[in-house]
Design a protein around this motif. Sequence first.
Motif, short mmCIF file in Angstrom:
data_model
loop_
_atom_site.label_atom_id
_atom_site.label_comp_id
_atom_site.label_asym_id
_atom_site.label_seq_id
_atom_site.Cartn_x
_atom_site.Cartn_y
_atom_site.Cartn_z
N ARG A 111 0.86 -1.18 0.00
CA ARG A 111 0.00 0.00 0.00
C ARG A 111 0.90 1.23 0.00
NH1 ARG A 111 -3.89 -2.60 -1.06
NH2 ARG A 111 -5.93 -2.49 -0.13
N ILE A 112 0.41 2.26 -0.66
CA ILE A 112 1.04 3.58 -0.56
C ILE A 112 0.13 4.43 0.30
CG2 ILE A 112 1.71 5.68 -1.78
CD1 ILE A 112 2.52 3.89 -4.14
N ILE A 113 0.68 4.94 1.38
CA ILE A 113 -0.07 5.79 2.30
C ILE A 113 0.78 7.03 2.55
CG2 ILE A 113 -1.05 5.98 4.62
CD1 ILE A 113 -1.46 2.89 4.43
N ASP A 114 0.20 8.19 2.33
CA ASP A 114 0.91 9.47 2.48
C ASP A 114 2.21 9.47 1.69
OD1 ASP A 114 -1.10 10.51 4.13
OD2 ASP A 114 -0.15 9.71 5.94
N ASN A 115 2.15 8.97 0.46
CA ASN A 115 3.30 8.93 -0.46
C ASN A 115 4.45 8.09 0.04
OD1 ASN A 115 2.36 10.29 -2.75
ND2 ASN A 115 2.70 12.27 -1.77
N LYS A 116 4.16 7.07 0.85
CA LYS A 116 5.18 6.14 1.33
C LYS A 116 4.73 4.72 1.02
CE LYS A 116 6.71 9.16 5.04
NZ LYS A 116 6.88 9.30 6.49
N LEU A 117 5.68 3.90 0.60
CA LEU A 117 5.40 2.51 0.25
C LEU A 117 5.57 1.61 1.47
CD1 LEU A 117 4.93 0.19 -1.79
CD2 LEU A 117 7.39 0.30 -2.32
N TYR A 118 4.53 0.84 1.77
CA TYR A 118 4.56 -0.12 2.87
C TYR A 118 4.33 -1.52 2.30
CZ TYR A 118 4.03 3.97 5.87
OH TYR A 118 4.21 5.17 6.49
N LEU A 119 5.11 -2.47 2.78
CA LEU A 119 4.97 -3.86 2.38
C LEU A 119 4.59 -4.70 3.59
CD1 LEU A 119 8.20 -4.14 0.19
CD2 LEU A 119 5.87 -3.78 -0.61
N ASN A 120 3.91 -5.82 3.34
CA ASN A 120 3.54 -6.74 4.41
C ASN A 120 4.01 -8.14 4.08
OD1 ASN A 120 0.86 -4.66 4.70
ND2 ASN A 120 1.94 -5.25 6.54
#
Length: 155
Positions: A111-120
């Motif tokens: 997901r991209i949240i607040d222009n940051k990429l997060y991986l799970n």
Amino acid sequence: MKKFNLKTMTASLLLAASSMSFAADIDMNADANDLAIKGYDPVAYFTMGKPVNGDINYTATYKGAIYRFSSESNRDMFRADPAKFAPQYGGYCAYGVTRDKKFDTDPTAWRIIDNKLYLNLNKSVQKAWLENTQAFINQSDESWLVIKDKTVDEL
């Protein structure tokens, strides 16, 4: 012909492997060849809105990890501002960091949240993470400061 002792060879290989050091920084999730996010293009998440495999002809390094890109322009965008495109928490699972752990990730659970990429870790973990994303991000931001300089084995 020289005979090889299987036990001796195995012990030697284990000793050699344990003494190897990899170029990727301790706070980066990279494989044994220092490849980050399993070869996926980190810029494509932002520009194409989906995970895209990178090409071995377009690479850049960041914090000792090697990133692959699907195009020359994506590589050049990354080189201009790697912190903008690199996944948060060194590419470790965003939910795992809330538990003070460094788990590997599935590049398709993102997901991209607040222009940051997060991986799970995977899509199942991502589903739980998405239930209270902002609280988990706040918790991960705090936890990351404590665990980023620790090895996976130390956690």
